[in-house]
Design an enzyme around this catalytic site. Structure first.
Site, PDB file in Angstrom:
ATOM      1  CB  THR A  38      -0.899   0.016   1.260  1.00  0.00           C
ATOM      2  OG1 THR A  38      -1.549   1.278   1.395  1.00  0.00           O
ATOM      3  CG2 THR A  38      -0.088  -0.241   2.525  1.00  0.00           C
ATOM      4  CG  ASP A  39      -1.232   4.879  -0.993  1.00  0.00           C
ATOM      5  OD1 ASP A  39      -1.728   4.257  -0.026  1.00  0.00           O
ATOM      6  OD2 ASP A  39      -1.901   5.652  -1.707  1.00  0.00           O
ATOM      7  CD  GLU A  40      -3.327   3.509   4.398  1.00  0.00           C
ATOM      8  OE1 GLU A  40      -3.217   3.665   5.625  1.00  0.00           O
ATOM      9  OE2 GLU A  40      -4.335   3.022   3.860  1.00  0.00           O
ATOM     10  CE  LYS A  91       0.367  -4.755   3.194  1.00  0.00           C
ATOM     11  NZ  LYS A  91       0.206  -6.140   2.672  1.00  0.00           N
TER      12      LYS A  91
END
Length: 324
Positions: A123-125, A151
């Site tokens: 994820t971009d997070e 992540k």
């Protein structure tokens, strides 16, 4: 190709499995899914009778189960994860267990069984928040929530297995997904289902938080490109190309269902809420020819129509997850 898909009964995983059979009716796919609150085996009903399909109800943290399903696979596409930020704020332990420890179990088994490729979906997070511009794949990780931290940890484990053991790992990091079959705790299906039920929707803070939106079908098409043609040990960003503030997204959803702003409840902002995410996805565009194909206005309209037509799918889920 024999592919193990973890988390294949979830939103993105089930889209990937359905898409694979649309493009390759001879595919041989094993889905491993724990069927937690957000895993819905019915998402795979359209492929359940395919001769190359196998479903295994199991946990990626269970080494015995993982060892059994990993044997004989050519590739792994790893979607399985705890992914809801608010739940990670309430309790991070299962996020660490599934996202970090579960990924480690899978990586060890893939190495033992000499799997040809391991696609780790992230994820971009993991980058934190960016005020302007866009992150490239070289950006250092700076996660701000327990979910994104778990992540980030799993990303680093996957890449370490490539560098240390030579496992053919590729990591993808995507922007916010939307589309059919998304569990109704995420913002778009949450707002749609509540508005269709005549309820109110919660808008965090002042609504200035900005996200880039990616249709799930575009995401899965990009993952297939990475599976077949991505370079081992690399990270690929997958973007949708539509940045919206949460306030603007709310306005679009209200308009889509014919509702007014009196249906919006302004609530206290989420703890540690990242203001903006933005990925530079020029690498996957230039190397693999990726470009999103679903315009956001069309994709959002189709998504609203899907939830209108599939109450029998989402109503039991909102009750199960205490979302009503």
């Amino acid at each position: 190709m024999r592919i193990l898909v973890t988390g294949g009964a979830g939103f993105i995983g089930s889209e990937y499995v359905r898409r694979r059979w649309d493009s390759d009716p001879e595919a041989r796919i094993t889905v491993l899914d724990k069927l937690t609150y957000s895993g819905v085996e019915a998402n795979l009903a359209s492929v359940a009778r395919q001769p190359g399909y196998t479903f295994v109800h199991g946990d990626i943290c269970d080494p015995d189960v993982v060892d059994q399903v990993m044997a004989g696979q050519d590739a792994v596409v790893h979607f399985a994860a705890e992914s809801h930020v608010d739940r990670s704020i309430d309790g991070a332990d299962r996020f660490v267990r599934t996202n970090v420890m579960g990924t480690q179990v899978l990586l060890d088994a893939a190495r033992r069984h000499r799997v040809g490729r391991f696609v780790h979906v992230s994820t971009d997070e993991v980058y934190g928040s960016i005020a302007e511009g866009s992150w490239t794949e070289e950006r250092p990780l700076a996660p701000n929530s327990p979910y994104s931290a778990s992540k980030a940890g799993s990303d680093l484990l996957a890449l370490a297995h490539h560098r240390t053991h030579g496992l053919d790992v590729v990591v993808t990091r995507c922007t916010n997904n939307y589309g059919p079959y998304q569990f109704p705790e995420k913002v778009i299906p949450l707002f749609i289902t509540r508005l269709l039920d005549g309820g109110t929707v919660p808008l965090y803070g002042d609504g200035r938080n900005m996200r880039d939106w990616l249709h799930v079908s575009d995401h899965c098409r990009a993952i297939d490109l990475v599976l077949h043609d991505g370079r081992a040990g690399e990270i690929y960003h997958i973007g949708g190309g539509t940045e919206l503030t949460n306030h603007k997204l709310t306005a679009l959803l209200l308009d889509a269902v014919g509702a007014d702003w009196d249906r919006v409840a302004h609530v206290a902002d989420r703890k540690g809420h990242d203001l903006r995410y933005s990925l530079d996805d020029s690498k996957i565009r230039e190397e693999l020819g990726y470009a999103p194909q679903v315009p956001f206005t069309e994709g959002l309209a189709a998504t609203v129509a899907w939830y209108r037509a599939h109450r029998a799918w989402w109503e039991p889920l909102t009750e199960r997850a205490a979302l009503r």
